[in-house]
Design an enzyme around this catalytic site. Structure first.
Site, mmCIF file in Angstrom:
data_model
loop_
_atom_site.group_PDB
_atom_site.id
_atom_site.type_symbol
_atom_site.label_atom_id
_atom_site.label_comp_id
_atom_site.label_asym_id
_atom_site.label_seq_id
_atom_site.Cartn_x
_atom_site.Cartn_y
_atom_site.Cartn_z
ATOM 1 N N THR A 41 0.832 -1.204 0.000
ATOM 2 C CA THR A 41 0.000 0.000 0.000
ATOM 3 C C THR A 41 0.866 1.254 0.000
ATOM 4 O OG1 THR A 41 -1.762 -1.151 1.187
ATOM 5 C CG2 THR A 41 -1.799 1.259 1.243
ATOM 6 N N HIS A 44 2.057 1.894 -3.448
ATOM 7 C CA HIS A 44 1.034 2.536 -4.282
ATOM 8 C C HIS A 44 1.014 4.044 -4.047
ATOM 9 C CE1 HIS A 44 -0.231 -1.339 -5.474
ATOM 10 N NE2 HIS A 44 -1.038 -1.612 -4.468
#
Length: 345
Positions: A41, A44
């Site tokens: 995450t 990202h």
């Protein structure tokens, strides 16, 4: 204090001096961050992909996986004292919705996620509510304690069904997939088959205990699984890759009345799926998010404390927070397991 800040939309983080957080609510706990680790995450957000564009509000401190030392507690904190070593659930629940009141805080209807919906823990200090903190046995090394959150993902995914004496197929041997190998072994799996295309992660999967590793870019996954299992097929599929082909080939490789546990997150909201195969095989499919609060945390603690799992070969790099760019580049290259950043001693 020093912190990694997503200062504005675009690629990267910046190391900034920012204001130190303070306790505002009576159930807050202030933590001195000792170690923090980089998650997919976080990558990202670092890359600033479409999901990050739509979800992240800048400026914001990144990061959600950490271990730290309690240095101050709010007036209503009952279970922690300064000096305690803690890790944290990253899903911060509202405590009042239907899910929270029925044993499913990890999917709270109104939850916030550290480093996504509020400032995270790529910093020297953080303040979080007591309800998400998990007190640790100090015998657990800090580098392991800092990755208990993703280890919980692996435990939640793998323990969704009974693995005793089962042929377990794991598609995707990134850090969480590699952790799932150890979890499956500890849970009594008969054999563990792994599908992975990265040579680095193929080697990691072998080192942490996979019985067979298949590179689906070079071999037919279904045929190799059937050959290895004596035409029985996998009893259980743990889908950890977020790759559509891996998901569908994995389902084809599962026996009739088998079990599929899906942790992978896919780039597209709608994906092609071999639904008829799943229906006619009478498969049980379980979608997984987060960790069970705090069942999987307890399991992770016990297995680490008593050396029932070994994630030393999965935590492949320890770096200083100042070298964060090197850490993100390593993560994006696929040539690493978990990367832990040292924040404080």
């Amino acid at each position: 204090m020093k912190a990694l800040l997503k200062k504005e939309p675009g690629k990267g983080f910046t190391l900034e001096n920012v204001e130190e957080p303070v306790i505002k609510n009576s159930d807050d706990v202030k933590i001195k961050i000792l170690r923090t680790s980089i998650c997919g995450t976080d990558v990202h957000i670092y890359e600033w992909n479409k999901w990050a564009e739509e979800r992240i509000k800048t400026p914001q401190i990144g990061g959600h996986e950490f271990v730290g030392e309690v240095i101050e507690v709010g007036d209503n904190v009952k279970g922690l004292l300064p000096g305690d070593i803690v890790a944290s659930e990253t899903h911060i629940p509202c405590k009042v919705c239907y899910q929270c009141k029925t044993g499913n805080m990890h999917v709270c209807k109104d939850m916030q996620i550290l480093g996504v919906d509020r400032d995270g823990v790529f910093a020297e200090y953080a303040v979080v509510p007591e309800i998400v903190l998990w007190k640790l046995d100090e015998s657990i090394p800090l580098k392991y304690a800092s990755v208990m959150e993703p280890l919980g993902n692996a435990i939640h995914t793998a323990t969704a069904t009974d693995l005793r004496a089962k042929h377990v197929l794991i598609t995707g041997a990134g850090p969480i997939g590699a952790m799932a190998i150890q979890v499956a072994k500890a849970s009594g799996a008969a054999t563990i088959i792994v599908s992975e295309v990265s040579e680095y992660r193929i080697n990691m999967a072998k080192e942490v205990g996979a019985d067979l590793v298949i590179n689906p870019s070079k071999e037919n996954l279904y045929e190799k699984v059937m050959e290895f299992t004596g035409n029985h097929g996998a009893d259980v599929l743990l889908e950890m890759s977020g790759n559509v082909t891996a998901l569908n080939d994995g389902i084809k490789s599962v026996r009739n009345a088998g079990f599929v546990s899906i942790l992978g997150v896919y780039n597209e909201e709608k994906i092609p799926f071999v639904m008829n195969t799943a229906v006619f095989k009478n498969l049980t499919i379980q979608a997984i998010t987060g960790r069970k609060m705090f069942e999987t945390w307890h399991i992770a603690t016990q297995w680490l404390k008593y050396n029932r799992i070994n994630i030393d070969k999965i935590v492949t790099h320890e770096i200083k927070m100042e070298d964060f760019e090197k850490g993100f580049e390593l993560m994006m290259s696929g040539k690493s397991g978990k990367i832990v950043m040292k924040v404080s001693e």
